[in-house]
Design an enzyme around this catalytic site. Structure first.
Site, PDB file in Angstrom:
ATOM      1  N   GLU A 145       0.792  -1.057   0.133  1.00 44.92           N
ATOM      2  CA  GLU A 145       0.137   0.124  -0.211  1.00 44.92           C
ATOM      3  C   GLU A 145       0.959   1.367  -0.130  1.00 44.92           C
ATOM      4  OE1 GLU A 145      -3.181  -0.286  -0.698  1.00 44.92           O
ATOM      5  OE2 GLU A 145      -3.288  -2.384  -0.229  1.00 44.92           O
ATOM      6  N   HIS A 148       2.076   2.008  -3.436  1.00 46.85           N
ATOM      7  CA  HIS A 148       0.975   2.530  -4.195  1.00 46.85           C
ATOM      8  C   HIS A 148       0.997   4.382  -3.949  1.00 46.85           C
ATOM      9  CE1 HIS A 148      -1.295  -0.519  -6.009  1.00 46.85           C
ATOM     10  NE2 HIS A 148      -1.795  -0.879  -5.173  1.00 46.85           N
TER      11      HIS A 148
END
Length: 292
Positions: A145, A148
């Site tokens: 994450e 990202h």
């Protein structure tokens, strides 16, 4: 029920705002007795296409918190929460971004990152993920994450969605006008006939589906990059491989549409795989094994 109501209200609000903006800019007057004003139509398409995508991006964090029920744990004294926050902070520093907000929400195994800017992001982990994975696997998911965020995937996805939306709005109206005037030979001076409106609605749907396929393809591509980013942050790919293998045997649950593309996992089969934002778990594991 709250999620559905919020989704409907948000989209209605976005449509109203975009309509007002288009009216103020004067780009909603692209239809005339003498034909289409391509410049105004392109402006209208850009307002409608990029406007919705950008508004959704700017609202992504509050919407994500509301729809998932996520609560921020950055200052929580809970030992598990402190470990999560410390892990996010460590990876954020390695990735060269500011400390995100960290949240936990009740739900099936999943996690997501969202936010309009790299340095004001939100990373959220579900209780289902915490209960079904060991710490190293959870850390690998957090690394995914954070990657990202560091890759700017939220902004990139917004830009691609905006371009696709703009093309859909522009082409559907150009083709609709051609069908109305050339095929159906409508020469009404007061504006377009029924052929224009029917063609535009149909093409908005058809071209919108094609645009969704393109956006989903790009989304699947950046999942591989985020997996590789997690491997780099962890120092080796095996923790991410283990996390993906664990996810392969779990039901990841459904995230709200506003953050679905930023989740750790998602499943579609058959024709619907074209619209999947995540590649198959097996493909992601194979890609990581080649990294190792």
């Amino acid at each position: 029920m709250k999620r559905v109501l919020l989704f409907v209200v948000t989209n209605l609000a976005v449509i109203v705002v975009l309509g007002v903006v288009a009216n103020l800019l004067g780009v909603n007057r692209f239809l005339g007795a003498n034909g289409l004003d391509m410049g105004l139509l392109l402006g209208f398409a850009a307002v409608m296409g990029f406007g919705g995508a950008i508004i959704s991006l700017l609202m992504s964090k509050p919407i994500a918190k509301w729809t998932t029920g996520a609560h921020i744990i950055n200052d929580s004294p809970d030992p598990t929460h402190r470990w999560l926050v410390a892990t996010v902070g460590q990876f954020a520093q390695k990735a060269g971004i500011a400390m995100p907000e960290v949240a936990v929400y009740d739900g099936e195994p999943n996690a997501f990152a969202t936010g309009a800017f790299k340095n004001s992001a939100l990373v959220a982990i579900s209780t289902g993920l915490l209960h079904s994975m060991n710490r190293e696997e959870v850390e690998a998911v957090i690394g995914h994450e954070i990657s990202h965020v560091a890759n700017g995937d939220m902004v990139t996805m917004t830009l691609i969605q905006g371009v696709m939306n703009t093309f859909v709005v522009f082409l559907s109206r150009v083709i609709g006008w051609a069908v109305d005037r050339v095929v159906l030979r409508n020469d009404e001076r007061n504006g377009p006939g029924i052929g224009y409106y029917v063609t535009t609605v149909v093409l908005d749907l058809v071209l919108g589906l094609l645009a969704a396929v393109i956006v989903a393809w790009f989304s699947r591509h950046r999942e591989f990059r985020a997996d590789a980013g997690s491997a780099a942050l962890m120092g080796r790919p095996q923790p991410m491989i283990n996390a993906l293998a664990r996810l392969g045997g779990l039901d990841p649950g459904e995230l709200p549409k506003s953050v679905a593309t930023m989740g750790i996992s998602g499943r579609q089969t058959g024709l619907m795989a074209l619209f999947s934002t995540h590649p198959p778990i097996e493909d992601r594991i194979r890609a990581l094994q080649q990294v190792g």
